[in-house]
Design a protein around this motif. Structure first.
Motif, PDB file in Angstrom:
ATOM      1  N   HIS A 183       0.789  -1.233   0.000  1.00 22.05           N
ATOM      2  CA  HIS A 183       0.000   0.000   0.000  1.00 22.05           C
ATOM      3  C   HIS A 183       0.826   1.291   0.000  1.00 22.05           C
ATOM      4  N   ASN A 195      -2.389  -3.086  -3.085  1.00 22.74           N
ATOM      5  CA  ASN A 195      -3.247  -1.944  -2.781  1.00 22.74           C
ATOM      6  C   ASN A 195      -3.743  -1.989  -1.338  1.00 22.74           C
ATOM      7  N   GLY A 196      -4.796  -1.212  -1.031  1.00 21.86           N
ATOM      8  CA  GLY A 196      -5.160  -0.969   0.350  1.00 21.86           C
ATOM      9  C   GLY A 196      -6.137  -1.926   0.990  1.00 21.86           C
TER      10      GLY A 196
END
Length: 554
Positions: free
Chosen positions: A140, A162-163
Motif C-alpha cells: 500500500h 493496494n489498500g
C-alpha cells in the motif's frame, strides 16, 4: 516472458546489482549475534481491541507477549493506512517519503503516492547489515511494479499491493467476480479457493523464517485483518455468539474498567463523551440488534484469528530455537474505522451473509466507538481515537516482563530503533541519491532500560488538512475545513473533552510556530491547494465535521 514481467525482472536485477556494488554483504561472523526482528502490523484495529489493552476478544498469544514484554500507553500512528505505512517503512514523516496524502498522485513530490528514493526502507538498510528481509501481507505504498517490495529491498514478498482485499476467493458468490489478486515476489497470483488470506500471510511468513538459515532476518508481517470486509472462518465467529448482546454502551464501559485495572488507563483521566452519532443500543429493534451483534462477532473473530496466527509464529520460533534472540513489535496502523461521509464512493454491496466470502460489511462507528475506548473519534482524524495504537514489544533476552510505560513514541521511531539494534548504518547516500535523514529517536533505551523519551519533543501530523502537534502534555488539533486550533491537556484529558485554546493562547501560538516550521521542513502543502475534488478518493473531506466519523477508506 511478456513485456510486463520482463520489465519487472530487469528492474529488480538492476536494483540488486546496484546494491551489491554499493556495499558487500556482512559476513556470517559479523551477523551471528544480531537479533531477528519481527514487526507485526494489524489494520484498522482500535486501541482497546487486544485483551492486554482492555478487550473481551480472545487474544491469549498477544496477551502473553504483553505480559512477558512491554506495553506503551502512548504510541502514535498517522491515522490512516498508506501514510502510516510510508512512515513506518522509511522512518520518515509521510510527506517526506512521498505519500503525503495517500497512494495516489496529487502532482507534487511530497504527494506522489509512492515511496521516493531519498527515503530508504527497512529492507534496503537492514540488507546492508547482513539481514534477510521479508514482507508478508499488505504493501500500500506504491502500486506501480517499479515500487513493489522486491524493488525496495525485500528479499521475499507475498501479499497484496493496494489498500484492501477480500479474505476469500469470492467467485462462488458473484457472477464473474474477480479473484483475490496477490503478488508473490514480482509475480501476480490468485488466492486459492477455500484459503483464508490471514492464514496464507502467516504461512508465507513461516516459510520465509525457515529460508533465513544462519542469517538474521527482518520480517514485516502486515496483516489486513480486521480491515473490512468482515470475513472470518465460521468456527471463529461462533466463539462470540451472543457476546455482544450487551451493546456498545455497556461494552465500552466494560473495556474502560478493564483498562484501568490493567494500568493502561488512568482513572483520573477524562474520557471521550458518547459520540452523538452513536445511537443508544436500547433504541434499536430486536432485528437491528441482531444485525449489529453479528458485525462485532465477525470483527472479533478476525482479531482472534490473527492471534491464532501469532501463536503459530511463536511455535515456529521455538521449534527453530530462535525465540530468545528475536524482537517482536506489534502495532496497529490507525484507529478503528468510523462511518461514511459522502465522497463519491459507493458502498460495496454484499452478496453473502456478514462474515462470509461475499460480505462487504464493516464495523462502523457504533462499534468503532468501543474499539477506540477511551478516546475520541476514529480513523483519518488526528484526535486520539484516530492516531493511538497499542504497542507491544517482546524480547525475552532484553525486555523485562510486565512493563507498562507511558512512551509517547511515534512510527518514525521504529526505524532508528531497529537499525540501532541491528548495528545497521543509515547511509548518507544510497545508489547515488542523497537520503533524507531520520527524524525519529531510537527506542532501545526505553525498551531495555526504561529510560523516558524527551518530554519536550514535538510530534506532528497533517493529512487531508487535518493537523495536530503533541508536545509534552499539550496537544493542538485542527480539523479541515474549520482550520481552527483546539488545545488539550493530555495529562488530565486524553479523551480530548475540554478545549483550552482560549485559556492558553500563548501555548497555541508556540505549538503553531512549531507546526509551521515542521510543515516547511517536511514539504507539507496547504490542503486547499491540492484538495482532491470528488473523484471518490479516500478521505477527501474526512473530518469536515469533527463529530462525524471518517470516510470509508482503504
Amino acid at each position: 516472458m511478456n513485456q510486463f514481467f520482463l520489465s519487472v525482472t530487469l528492474t529488480a536485477l538492476a536494483f540488486s546489482t546496484a546494491v551489491a556494488q554499493q556495499k558487500p554483504r556482512a559476513s556470517a561472523k559479523s551477523t551471528a549475534d544480531k537479533p531477528n526482528i519481527i514487526l507485526v502490523m494489524v489494520d484498522d484495529l482500535g486501541y482497546s481491541d487486544f485483551g492486554a489493552y482492555g478487550s473481551e476478544i480472545q487474544t491469549p498469544t498477544i496477551d502473553k507477549l504483553a505480559r512477558e514484554g512491554l506495553r506503551l500507553r502512548e504510541f502514535y500512528n498517522n491515522s490512516i493506512c498508506a501514510p502510516t505505512r510510508a512512515s513506518l517503512i522509511t522512518g520518515q514523516y509521510h510527506h517526506k517519503a512521498g505519500v503525503g496524502y495517500f497512494n495516489v498522485n496529487l502532482g507534487l513530490p511530497a504527494y506522489q503516492g509512492w515511496l521516493n528514493k531519498e527515503s530508504l526502507t527497512f529492507g534496503e538498510v537492514l540488507k546492508q547489515a547482513g539481514y534477510r528481509t521479508y514482507l508478508s501481507g499488505k504493501w500500500h505504498v506504491g502500486n506501480d511494479s517499479l515500487y513493489w517490495p522486491k524493488q525496495r529491498g525485500f528479499d521475499r514478498f507475498y501479499g497484496f499491493i493496494n489498500g484492501a482485499s477480500n479474505y476469500y476467493d469470492i467467485s462462488p458468490y458473484k457472477e464473474k467476480a474477480p479473484p483475490v489478486e496477490l503478488v508473490e515476489d514480482n509475480k501476480r497470483i490468485n488466492l486459492e479457493p477455500g484459503k483464508y488470506l490471514t492464514d496464507e500471510i502467516t504461512n508465507h511468513a513461516l516459510s520465509y523464517i525457515n529460508e533465513s538459515k544462519s542469517a538474521p532476518f527482518f520480517l514485516y508481517l502486515a496483516y489486513n485483518a480486521p480491515h473490512w470486509p468482515l470475513q472470518a472462518p465460521a468456527e471463529d465467529i461462533a466463539k462470540y455468539k451472543d457476546r455482544y448482546a450487551i451493546g456498545w454502551d455497556s461494552l465500552r464501559k466494560e473495556r474502560l474498567v478493564k483498562q484501568i485495572k490493567l494500568g493502561i488507563a488512568d482513572p483520573k483521566q477524562a474520557i471521550a463523551a458518547h459520540d452523538p452519532e452513536v445511537v443508544s443500543w436500547e433504541s434499536l429493534t430486536y432485528d437491528e440488534q441482531q444485525l449489529w451483534q453479528r458485525k462485532m462477532e465477525v470483527y472479533a473473530a478476525m482479531v482472534d484469528h490473527v492471534d491464532q496466527s501469532l501463536a503459530r509464529l511463536l511455535a515456529e520460533l521455538k521449534r527453530l530455537n530462535l525465540e530468545d534472540n528475536t524482537l517482536i513489535v506489534l502495532i496497529s496502523d490507525n484507529g478503528a474505522q468510523g462511518g461514511l461521509i459522502p465522497t463519491g464512493r459507493k458502498r460495496p454491496r454484499s452478496s453473502g451473509p456478514i462474515g462470509s466470502a461475499g460480505s462487504y460489511d464493516y464495523q462502523e462507528q457504533n462499534w468503532a466507538y468501543v474499539s477506540n475506548t477511551p478516546f475520541r473519534n476514529y480513523k483519518a482524524t488526528p484526535y486520539e481515537g484516530g492516531i493511538s495504537a497499542p504497542f507491544i514489544a517482546w524480547y525475552p533476552k532484553k525486555i523485562k516482563a510486565g512493563i507498562i510505560a507511558k512512551g509517547t513514541a511515534h512510527l518514525i521511531d521504529l526505524a532508528p530503533t531497529f537499525y540501532d539494534l541491528a548495528g545497521a548504518k543509515y547511509p548518507d547516500t544510497f545508489n547515488g541519491v542523497k537520503t533524507n535523514p531520520l527524524p525519529g529517536l531510537s527506542l532501545t533505551n526505553l525498551l531495555f532500560q526504561g529510560t523516558a523519551l524527551p518530554a519536550d519533543r514535538p510530534i506532528f501530523w497533517e493529512r487531508a488538512g487535518n493537523r495536530a502537534v503533541r508536545k509534552g502534555k499539550w496537544k493542538i488539533v485542527s480539523i479541515f475545513p474549520q482550520n481552527k486550533w483546539q488545545l488539550f491537556d493530555l495529562e488530565a484529558d486524553r479523551g480530548e473533552t475540554t478545549d483550552l485554546a482560549t485559556k492558553h493562547p500563548e501555548i497555541v501560538s508556540e505549538l503553531n510556530v512549531d507546526y509551521e516550521t515542521w510543515a516547511k521542513r517536511t514539504d507539507v502543502e496547504p490542503y486547499e491547494k491540492l484538495r482532491p475534488v470528488s473523484q471518490g478518493l479516500p478521505g477527501g473531506n474526512a473530518g469536515a465535521n469533527q463529530n462525524r466519523s471518517a470516510t470509508r477508506i482503504e
